[in-house]
Motif scaffolding. Structure first.
Motif, mmCIF file in Angstrom:
data_model
loop_
_atom_site.group_PDB
_atom_site.id
_atom_site.type_symbol
_atom_site.label_atom_id
_atom_site.label_comp_id
_atom_site.label_asym_id
_atom_site.label_seq_id
_atom_site.Cartn_x
_atom_site.Cartn_y
_atom_site.Cartn_z
ATOM 1 N N VAL A 257 0.856 -1.192 0.000
ATOM 2 C CA VAL A 257 0.000 0.000 0.000
ATOM 3 C C VAL A 257 0.885 1.233 0.000
ATOM 4 N N ASP A 258 0.543 2.189 -0.851
ATOM 5 C CA ASP A 258 1.209 3.495 -0.844
ATOM 6 C C ASP A 258 0.128 4.556 -0.713
ATOM 7 N N ASP A 259 -0.010 5.110 0.482
ATOM 8 C CA ASP A 259 -1.036 6.136 0.734
ATOM 9 C C ASP A 259 -0.424 7.527 0.833
ATOM 10 N N GLY A 260 0.734 7.689 0.169
ATOM 11 C CA GLY A 260 1.393 8.984 0.186
ATOM 12 C C GLY A 260 2.561 9.041 1.142
ATOM 13 N N ALA A 261 2.667 8.044 2.009
ATOM 14 C CA ALA A 261 3.758 8.017 2.979
ATOM 15 C C ALA A 261 4.824 6.994 2.588
ATOM 16 N N GLY A 262 4.781 6.541 1.346
ATOM 17 C CA GLY A 262 5.719 5.511 0.914
ATOM 18 C C GLY A 262 5.060 4.148 0.916
ATOM 19 N N GLU A 263 5.551 3.266 0.060
ATOM 20 C CA GLU A 263 4.946 1.944 -0.079
ATOM 21 C C GLU A 263 5.378 1.024 1.053
ATOM 22 N N THR A 264 4.398 0.402 1.691
ATOM 23 C CA THR A 264 4.665 -0.561 2.767
ATOM 24 C C THR A 264 3.705 -1.731 2.635
ATOM 25 N N PRO A 265 4.067 -2.915 3.186
ATOM 26 C CA PRO A 265 3.111 -4.034 3.222
ATOM 27 C C PRO A 265 1.886 -3.653 4.029
#
Length: 492
Positions: A257-265
């Motif tokens: 998921v990338d919600d604007g704060a960088g892509e993370t699991p």
């Protein structure tokens, strides 16, 4: 295939026996907090999956004030005859019997240690063993090897209100996300990309390429042969590495998921987003080809405990539509306090169970057995009244309209029932005339019952001469109307 009914005996707060009728499709469970709604779902999992060191232990699952055993009995219907034709479940063929016009299998799991004579042998059964009812011998029996196989009768996917939603964003092929991915995978294997991958796999693992992994393992096989030949006897050995199937790829899968704060699991995101994603996947599943697609697929039973958590009203309504769609193919259990999800209840296709009170004061009502405006057809307003004690304007309108239609049905001239006529009927049914309604703009004053006063306030919001209706007024007026409607329904 679906779960037709379940009987709880001394399970958590359920002292003694309590039987719940279920149906294919969507089953709603509504009612007070701690009334036992989630316990019913736990009892089903206890029956099919069995207890462990941490789940459904005696101190947390058995009724503390109950007398005797803790036991859960379940009837399975709809397709059991086809099930027992499969090799895996053929041992249950003699356990199928008819009840209420349906072929069923009946199983139970009990805390009672019991000795069961099966054929010429006596078998000890405790809570770790699940038993099936034998119709000829009229007893529950623990079939050899069935304890492991019973877990494969259904794929249970449960989303608990207090569980970490990331646990349910699962790539296993018996979960909604896994089924979605598997459905996509079946389309993918028809593409040029998959054919290229297959060709590359043959070169990498086939015997004809000088640098393939299979050639590398030939030396390992030769060394193994030399050792085993000396100790056991001559034989030849060959390693084979086939093209991985969908399950192998799914196990490596991670949703990012990338919600604007960088892509993370997804597992690193907050609970709100994880729950939204988990429920979003369920809604995608409702629209997918994966729903009820595969022949002989293990039936999915979807269990949702308060799925409305973190969702705004419009999202709850959309979720309700998706669950109704899934209910056309799979069995769905919904534990909810949400009036928005309850709005999606359809008495023609769904079943709703209302649980109120606790312990000896507990009351369980099924939507098939109640309904002020037609048995088996409770409205949204009545459900909220029975389940949560919510006194809504909508329910007041439904009740008042029912009385009005009753009076009009008694007329032979086809005219509408007037306010004075309706109020006189209320008076005859013991409702006191203790209010004064002031009509605008004439300022005429009329003696009225509380239901008429509340009805006029609802239908004439422009009238500011009269005092506004309070919550207490609405509560008291609905109680009067419920008694009047019940008296009408009791008429021959």
């Amino acid at each position: 295939m679906y779960i037709r009914c379940v009987t709880l005996e001394n399970v958590k707060s359920f002292m003694g026996e309590h039987r719940f009728i279920l149906q294919p499709g969507v089953n709603f469970f509504v009612g007070d907090n701690n009334s036992g709604k989630s316990t019913l779902l736990e009892a089903l999992l206890f029956t099919f999956q069995g207890p462990s060191q941490t789940r459904w232990t005696p101190d947390s699952f058995y009724c503390k004030n109950g007398t005797g055993r803790t036991r859960v009995e379940v009837d399975i219907a709809g397709g059991v005859e086809e099930l027992v034709k499969r090799e895996k479940f053929r041992v249950l063929e003699d356990f199928v019997f008819e009840a209420d016009g349906e072929k069923i299998l009946r199983l139970d799991r009990s805390s009672e240690n019991r000795e069961v004579l099966q054929g010429k042998k006596s078998r000890s059964v405790d809570v770790k063993g699940v038993c099936f009812w034998h119709p000829q011998r009229e007893q529950f029996e623990n079939v050899t090897g069935i304890d492991a196989r019973v877990k494969a009768l259904f794929d249970f996917e449960e989303v608990w209100a207090d569980a970490h939603p990331g646990d349910h964003i699962d790539f296993a092929n018996n979960k909604t996300l896994g089924r979605l991915l598997d459905s996509s995978f079946q389309r993918f294997v028809q593409t040029e990309l998959w054919r290229n991958l297959s060709d590359a796999h043959k070169r990498a693992f086939g015997p004809d390429e000088t640098e393939s992994f299979t050639v590398e393992t030939t030396r390992l096989a030769s060394d193994l042969k030399n050792l085993v030949d000396e100790q056991y006897g001559e034989a030849n050995y060959r390693f084979d590495f086939g093209l991985p199937d969908a399950n192998v790829f799914m196990k490596q899968g991670i949703l990012h998921v990338d919600d604007g704060a960088g892509e993370t699991p997804i597992g690193g995101k907050g609970t709100g987003m994880q729950r939204a994603v988990a429920l979003g996947l369920i809604q995608l599943y409702a629209r997918s080809a994966a729903l009820g697609g595969a022949e002989n697929a293990t039936p999915l039973i979807l269990m949702l405990d308060e799925p409305e958590t973190w969702l705004h009203p419009s999202a709850q309504l959309r979720l309700g539509d998706a669950l109704s769609k899934i209910g056309e193919k799979e069995q769905v259990f919904i534990v909810t306090h949400s009036p928005y999800l309850i709005r999606k209840f359809n008495s023609d296709d769904h079943l709703l169970t209302v649980l109120t009170g606790k312990g000896s004061d507990r009351r369980v009502d099924s939507s098939t057995t109640f309904g002020l405006f037609g048995q088996g057809e409770p409205t949204w307003g009545e459900i909220n009244y029975r389940a949560f004690g919510v006194y809504s304007v909508e329910f007041h309108n439904e009740l008042f309209g029912w009385v009005q239609r009753h009076l009009e049905a008694l007329k032979s001239n086809g005219k509408a029932a007037g306010n004075n006529e309706i109020d006189e009927f209320f008076k005859q049914n013991g409702v006191p005339v203790d209010r004064v309604w002031i009509r605008t703009p004439s300022l005429e004053r009329f003696d009225a019952t509380l239901p008429m006063y509340v009805r006029n306030s609802i239908h004439h919001p422009e009238n500011h001469v009269n005092a506004p209706v309070s919550d207490v007024d609405l509560h008291e007026s609905i109680e009067y109307l419920v008694r009047v409607v019940e008296s009408i329904n009791a008429l021959p």
